[in-house]
Design a protein around this motif. Structure first.
Motif, PDB file in Angstrom:
ATOM      1  N   ALA A 132      23.635  27.798  71.335  1.00 55.45           N
ATOM      2  CA  ALA A 132      23.365  27.241  70.001  1.00 55.45           C
ATOM      3  C   ALA A 132      23.886  28.159  68.902  1.00 55.45           C
ATOM      4  O   ALA A 132      24.030  27.724  67.749  1.00 55.45           O
ATOM      5  N   MET A 133      24.212  29.410  69.247  1.00 57.65           N
ATOM      6  CA  MET A 133      24.544  30.382  68.209  1.00 57.65           C
ATOM      7  C   MET A 133      25.891  30.108  67.550  1.00 57.65           C
ATOM      8  O   MET A 133      26.101  30.451  66.387  1.00 57.65           O
ATOM      9  N   HIS A 134      26.831  29.470  68.288  1.00 62.66           N
ATOM     10  CA  HIS A 134      28.101  29.179  67.621  1.00 62.66           C
ATOM     11  C   HIS A 134      27.924  28.103  66.550  1.00 62.66           C
ATOM     12  O   HIS A 134      28.670  28.068  65.568  1.00 62.66           O
ATOM     13  N   PHE A 135      26.890  27.237  66.714  1.00 63.76           N
ATOM     14  CA  PHE A 135      26.597  26.278  65.653  1.00 63.76           C
ATOM     15  C   PHE A 135      26.137  27.013  64.394  1.00 63.76           C
ATOM     16  O   PHE A 135      26.500  26.647  63.277  1.00 63.76           O
ATOM     17  N   SER A 136      25.319  28.050  64.580  1.00 66.63           N
ATOM     18  CA  SER A 136      24.848  28.846  63.436  1.00 66.63           C
ATOM     19  C   SER A 136      26.010  29.560  62.758  1.00 66.63           C
ATOM     20  O   SER A 136      26.116  29.588  61.526  1.00 66.63           O
ATOM     21  N   ALA A 137      26.867  30.188  63.580  1.00 65.84           N
ATOM     22  CA  ALA A 137      27.996  30.919  63.012  1.00 65.84           C
ATOM     23  C   ALA A 137      28.923  29.989  62.244  1.00 65.84           C
ATOM     24  O   ALA A 137      29.407  30.318  61.143  1.00 65.84           O
ATOM     25  N   ARG A 138      29.171  28.805  62.790  1.00 61.02           N
ATOM     26  CA  ARG A 138      30.059  27.863  62.110  1.00 61.02           C
ATOM     27  C   ARG A 138      29.430  27.322  60.830  1.00 61.02           C
ATOM     28  O   ARG A 138      30.125  27.099  59.832  1.00 61.02           O
ATOM     29  N   ALA A 139      28.115  27.116  60.849  1.00 61.60           N
ATOM     30  CA  ALA A 139      27.436  26.698  59.623  1.00 61.60           C
ATOM     31  C   ALA A 139      27.523  27.796  58.562  1.00 61.60           C
ATOM     32  O   ALA A 139      27.705  27.513  57.362  1.00 61.60           O
ATOM     33  N   SER A 140      27.414  29.045  58.988  1.00 63.14           N
ATOM     34  CA  SER A 140      27.521  30.162  58.049  1.00 63.14           C
ATOM     35  C   SER A 140      28.912  30.225  57.426  1.00 63.14           C
ATOM     36  O   SER A 140      29.067  30.480  56.222  1.00 63.14           O
ATOM     37  N   LEU A 141      29.940  29.976  58.253  1.00 64.44           N
ATOM     38  CA  LEU A 141      31.312  30.034  57.749  1.00 64.44           C
ATOM     39  C   LEU A 141      31.658  28.820  56.890  1.00 64.44           C
ATOM     40  O   LEU A 141      32.549  28.883  56.048  1.00 64.44           O
ATOM     41  N   LYS A 142      30.972  27.724  57.107  1.00 61.05           N
ATOM     42  CA  LYS A 142      31.171  26.570  56.234  1.00 61.05           C
ATOM     43  C   LYS A 142      30.651  26.878  54.831  1.00 61.05           C
ATOM     44  O   LYS A 142      31.247  26.477  53.821  1.00 61.05           O
ATOM     45  N   ARG A 143      29.536  27.608  54.769  1.00 62.96           N
ATOM     46  CA  ARG A 143      28.958  27.982  53.469  1.00 62.96           C
ATOM     47  C   ARG A 143      29.751  29.128  52.835  1.00 62.96           C
ATOM     48  O   ARG A 143      29.976  29.146  51.623  1.00 62.96           O
TER      49      ARG A 143
END
Length: 591
Positions: free
Chosen positions: A75-86
């Motif tokens: 699930a952590m790559h979803f978090s990282a990608r959400a962070s990079l979207k912001r």
């Protein structure tokens, strides 16, 4: 050890360089976890090991991880990608750290706090270091709206150019019952990220950025090829199973999960169509959590010796319908997603695979983390303390061995809170922590047993939150194995009387097993009985001598030995071979 033909992977690196880099990716994450555990302030992190660390390539593909909480990792790559979207990578610098815990923005449940840091070398992006840790408390509790589950952070800049966002840290401290842990845990996770950065730098210094990034590509391809071969060994076909959570805490109805696994050549599809709609109570599983549960559940049987990275994900197709409890939308509550929901996903997938590879499958575990959070007031000062625990159950029987006793569900390699530490830090007393007789599912290879635990509140106490399941019926067996016992939550009064507050009472009344706001008076105790794992194979085929040994070790009672295994013992607990043969013959004739 399973190997693959080297010509199936397009190699540019020589085998030695490849292997050094592959192992270095794993070591980097191991070092991250060592730093985090040693430096953290919260017992749930340093003693109970409820955290995960991973590194990702520039495209945010998982390339290395530690075997801490599997439910976190995918699930952590979803978090990282959400962070990079912001915060797009063009806006980030080497010492920037982004924090989030929003279940609907790549998180799991709100106590799981994720930090992401980009790693640069001479201005070149090497990848990302990501650390996720379960904090003791972020406020909130048992609710029907995610706003009631505590502080929910979208991606926010926690450190900019190495300087902390002190205003954000103060907001976090003001939103928790345990502010004394916050700054220490933040620093511990920051230390883990910087440990990863240091290892990235050493590798880039030694091999250069081009070789390092080529190693990342090749290790992903390598795992993909190993996964393909593993899937090819599973017979093509469609395999279905179902499981359920006993209730969502606000209705008495079970919440159903249905899964269909489709194997076609070297691809495997997992489809949750037909699962129940979004639940009222806090068991809903966001997409990232559901996907992660699928990946780690399959990892057990898709070449577990392959490097643990995103190469495995390439061969798995997911169908997770929206507006089901396995892919909900805001503001559905999600507090139990990592602990109760993911474990049922695992159980259902394993039961489906039992129809495809019965000779390899493991029976379902206790299928729960049994996570609870409680408050306890100091009887002398009135100061309020928050503690949490994960009383484990048993694992299921295997094709060759009995299940493990009192072991955390596959969702996490966590540990229970040691009684000595608990009594030192909090105004509570552990009166019992013992293995539970007859809790395991019977089988040729029986499940491991659960635990009976009793925690006494020295001052007033409250069960702020507890999730569990398997209270209607225990964990199922496979290949003819039987269910384990039910789980149960009880209150023990100062007079020693037991009152069932969750699960099946002695009079046959069932009480919802999702608990919140349950009060305890000084001297009263919370009692929990966890279940064991399901059985593997027909109990009547189990070696009678092993059954006799289980009775002597109080894993199985004499009554269960006779009723389920057809094994008769003498008064001194020795095997009565003649009576056993007769009883088993009679039992088989009735089957």
């Amino acid at each position: 050890m399973t190997t693959i033909k080297t010509d199936t992977v397009k190699r540019q690196l020589d085998p030695i360089t490849f292997e050094v880099l592959r192992r270095s990716f794993e070591y980097t994450c191991e070092r991250m976890s060592l730093v985090l555990q040693k430096a953290s302030f919260s017992p749930i992190i340093y003693d109970m090991v409820d955290y995960s660390n991973a590194i990702f390539d520039p495209d945010v593909n998982l390339i290395g991880q530690t075997a801490n909480c599997p439910v976190h990792i995918a699930a952590m790559h979803f978090s990282a990608r959400a962070s990079l979207k912001r915060y797009p990578i063009e806006e980030l610098g080497p010492d920037d750290v982004i924090i989030l815990n929003d279940p609907y923005d790549g998180g799991t449940h709100t106590p799981d706090v994720t930090m992401t840091m980009p790693v640069f070398y001479d201005g070149i992006l090497l990848g990302f270091a990501v650390s996720r840790a379960h904090w003791t408390d972020v406020g909130g509790g048992f609710d029907t709206h995610i706003a009631g589950e505590g502080l929910r952070l979208p991606p926010l800049m926690l450190y900019k150019e190495g300087k902390p966002n002190t205003e954000l840290i103060e907001i976090i401290k003001n939103s928790t019952r345990t502010p004394q842990y916050i700054e220490g845990d933040i620093q511990a996770q920051l230390g883990a990220l910087r440990a990863a950065r240091d290892e990235f730098m050493r590798l880039a210094d030694k091999y250069g950025t081009d070789v390092l990034r080529q190693g990342m590509r090749e290790v992903l391809d390598y795992t993909q090829e190993m996964t393909k071969e593993a899937i090819n060994r599973i017979p093509d076909g469609e395999y279905e199973a179902s499981d359920y959570i006993d209730s969502d805490g606000f209705t008495d109805n079970p919440v159903q999960l249905r899964v269909k696994i489709t194997v076609a050549g070297d691809r495997i599809g997992v489809d949750f169509t037909g699962s129940d709609p979004i639940a009222i109570g806090p068991i809903n599983s966001p997409y990232a959590n559901t996907a992660s549960a699928v990946y780690y559940s399959l990892k057990f049987f898709l070449n577990p010796e392959a490097p643990a990275n995103a190469g495995m994900y390439r061969q798995i197709d997911l169908t997770i319908p929206e507006n089901t409890w396995l892919n909900p939308h805001w503001p559905s509550p999600t507090l139990g997603c990592t602990t109760v929901a993911s474990s049922k996903i695992t159980a259902a997938i394993w039961m489906a695979l039992a129809k495809a590879i019965p000779e390899r499958i493991v029976a379902p575990t206790c299928s729960d983390a049994n996570w609870y959070v409680a408050s306890a007031a100091d009887p002398a000062t009135g100061d309020l303390h928050i503690f949490t625990d994960l009383p484990a159950g048993g694992w299921g029987g295997t094709p060759t061995h009995d299940g493990m006793h009192v072991t955390m569900d596959p969702l996490g390699n966590c540990q229970n809170l040691p009684a000595e530490i608990a009594e030192l830090l909090f105004p509570i007393r552990y009166n019992s922590f013992e293995m539970r007789t007859d809790s395991a599912g019977a089988g040729r290879y029986r499940g491991g047993v659960g635990v009976h635990v009793e925690v006494e509140f020295l001052g007033r106490g409250e069960m702020i939150w507890m999730e569990c399941s398997r209270t209607r019926k225990g964990s199922p067996g496979v290949n003819g194995g039987l269910h384990s016992a039910q789980q149960r939550q009880l209150r023990k009064t100062r007079q020693g009387e037991l009152e069932t507050i969750g699960g099946l009472a002695d009079d046959g009344t069932w009480h919802p097993q999702m608990l919140g706001g349950i009060q305890f008076q000084p001297g009263e105790s919370f009692v929990f009985e966890s279940t064991g794992g399901g059985g593997w194979g027909d109990p009547l085929s189990r070696d009678p001598e092993l059954v006799a040994q289980d009775v002597r070790e109080e894993i199985v009672s004499r009554a269960q030995a006779s009723n389920l295994y057809g094994v008769v013992l003498t008064d001194d607990l020795k095997l009565d071979q003649v009576a056993t043969r007769a009883k088993r013959t009679e039992a088989r004739n009735k089957q």
